[in-house]
Write an enzyme that holds these catalytic residues in place. Structure first.
Site, PDB file in Angstrom:
ATOM      1  CD  GLU A 105     -48.647  60.134 -56.223  1.00  0.00           C
ATOM      2  OE1 GLU A 105     -48.116  60.774 -57.397  1.00  0.00           O
ATOM      3  OE2 GLU A 105     -49.700  60.583 -55.808  1.00  0.00           O
ATOM      4  CG  ASP A 106     -46.003  63.461 -56.855  1.00  0.00           C
ATOM      5  OD1 ASP A 106     -46.982  62.816 -56.069  1.00  0.00           O
ATOM      6  OD2 ASP A 106     -46.222  64.401 -57.240  1.00  0.00           O
ATOM      7  CG  ASP A 109     -49.590  65.044 -47.578  1.00  0.00           C
ATOM      8  OD1 ASP A 109     -48.770  64.851 -46.779  1.00  0.00           O
ATOM      9  OD2 ASP A 109     -50.220  65.908 -47.771  1.00  0.00           O
ATOM     10  CG  PHE A 158     -45.719  72.461 -49.822  1.00  0.00           C
ATOM     11  CD1 PHE A 158     -46.966  71.417 -49.668  1.00  0.00           C
ATOM     12  CD2 PHE A 158     -45.312  73.036 -50.840  1.00  0.00           C
ATOM     13  CE1 PHE A 158     -47.630  71.282 -50.921  1.00  0.00           C
ATOM     14  CE2 PHE A 158     -46.337  73.035 -51.847  1.00  0.00           C
ATOM     15  CZ  PHE A 158     -47.375  71.972 -52.075  1.00  0.00           C
ATOM     16  NE  ARG A 171     -47.263  70.353 -62.191  1.00  0.00           N
ATOM     17  CZ  ARG A 171     -47.900  69.860 -61.266  1.00  0.00           C
ATOM     18  NH1 ARG A 171     -47.340  68.633 -60.503  1.00  0.00           N
ATOM     19  NH2 ARG A 171     -49.088  69.934 -61.025  1.00  0.00           N
TER      20      ARG A 171
HETATM   21  P1  IMP Z   1     -52.151  62.345 -50.439  1.00  0.00           P
HETATM   22  O1  IMP Z   1     -53.542  61.865 -51.182  1.00  0.00           O
HETATM   23  O2  IMP Z   1     -52.476  63.305 -49.133  1.00  0.00           O
HETATM   24  O3  IMP Z   1     -51.379  61.239 -50.342  1.00  0.00           O
HETATM   25  O4  IMP Z   1     -51.577  63.358 -51.604  1.00  0.00           O
HETATM   26  C1  IMP Z   1     -50.569  63.113 -52.513  1.00  0.00           C
HETATM   27  C2  IMP Z   1     -50.701  64.238 -53.216  1.00  0.00           C
HETATM   28  O5  IMP Z   1     -50.779  65.804 -52.774  1.00  0.00           O
HETATM   29  C3  IMP Z   1     -49.317  64.282 -54.276  1.00  0.00           C
HETATM   30  O6  IMP Z   1     -49.592  63.307 -55.290  1.00  0.00           O
HETATM   31  C4  IMP Z   1     -49.074  65.743 -54.422  1.00  0.00           C
HETATM   32  O7  IMP Z   1     -49.701  65.825 -55.706  1.00  0.00           O
HETATM   33  C5  IMP Z   1     -49.891  66.384 -53.284  1.00  0.00           C
HETATM   34  N1  IMP Z   1     -48.925  66.872 -52.276  1.00  0.00           N
HETATM   35  C6  IMP Z   1     -48.650  66.416 -50.983  1.00  0.00           C
HETATM   36  N2  IMP Z   1     -47.765  66.807 -50.303  1.00  0.00           N
HETATM   37  C7  IMP Z   1     -47.027  67.514 -51.121  1.00  0.00           C
HETATM   38  C8  IMP Z   1     -45.608  68.474 -51.213  1.00  0.00           C
HETATM   39  O8  IMP Z   1     -45.192  68.627 -49.912  1.00  0.00           O
HETATM   40  N3  IMP Z   1     -45.483  69.338 -52.288  1.00  0.00           N
HETATM   41  C9  IMP Z   1     -46.357  69.362 -53.446  1.00  0.00           C
HETATM   42  N4  IMP Z   1     -47.322  68.495 -53.474  1.00  0.00           N
HETATM   43  C10 IMP Z   1     -47.695  67.755 -52.466  1.00  0.00           C
HETATM   44 MG    MG Z   2     -49.265  63.450 -57.433  1.00  0.00          MG
END
Ligand code: IMP
Ligand code: MG
Length: 190
Positions: A105-106, A109, A158, A171
């Site tokens: 995963e990237d 959050d 962000f 990206r």
């Molecule tokens: P989570 O479900 O809130 O953990 O969301 C994770 C996803 O939200 C990541 O895979 C990203 O696609 C997106 N995301 C969360 N924070 C960022 C950020 O700082 N920049 C870009 N995408 C983000």
């Molecule tokens: Mg993602």
């Protein structure tokens, strides 16, 4: 078409992690994974689209045999209100039964995406199921997620680049930058 933020305005796009820092850390993660999975085949599952560059580089930092698959996930209500609703938009092409699965995963959050995905994939009977995330914003967590391999812990900012987008832009930046103007709405795509 979405209006692009001006890339020539350095104050709005400060570098948080350079391409060199990212690559050096991925090399370390690759060595760690080689040790931990010695004698096994690593089944890498990348979450589209944000993890594609990390997956490509991590796969090549691993010397063990590795297989690649991708999964698509969409989450909703990530603007001002977070509904926590997650949907599978593209399933895996291959079975993971009995496999040593490493979700790639990237960024973690809120943890909502990975919490959901772990539950879905656990039901398919992998031998092991772990997570590798390039970035982690631990201060934002609302669902618990165990991340076995973390590239960098970052503050609550962000970020874009190296797969991460703002409304589908940025990206393909080689480094990871901070958008100083916080976005009103986060793109639902991963
Ligand atoms: P989570 O479900 O809130 O953990 O969301 C994770 C996803 O939200 C990541 O895979 C990203 O696609 C997106 N995301 C969360 N924070 C960022 C950020 O700082 N920049 C870009 N995408 C983000
Ligand atoms: Mg993602």
């Amino acid at each position: 078409m979405t209006a692009a933020v001006d890339l020539t305005a350095p104050s709005s796009m400060r570098v948080l992690l350079s391409a060199e820092q990212i690559q050096a850390r991925i090399a370390e993660l690759g060595r760690q994974i080689d040790e931990d999975y010695a004698g096994s085949v690593v089944h890498l599952v990348g979450i589209l689209k944000g993890a594609c560059f990390f997956l490509a580089d991590l796969a090549r930092a691993i010397s063990l045999p590795a297989r690649l698959d991708f999964i698509g996930i969409s989450s909703y209500g990530k603007g001002t209100t977070s509904s926590g609703e997650v949907k599978l938009t593209k399933d895996l092409d291959t079975s993971i039964e009995g496999a040593d699965v490493l979700i790639v995963e990237d960024i973690v959050d809120s943890g909502i995406t990975l919490h959901y995905l772990m539950q879905v994939l656990k039901q398919r009977g992998p031998r092991t199921l772990r997570v590798a995330a390039l970035l982690d914003k631990p201060s934002r967590r609302v669902r618990p997620v165990e991340v076995a391999y973390t590239g960098f812990q970052i503050p609550d900012e962000f970020v874009v680049g190296y797969g991460l987008d703002y409304a589908e832009d940025y990206r393909n930046l080689r480094d990871i930058r901070v958008l100083d103007e916080p976005p009103a709405k986060i793109s639902p795509q991963h």
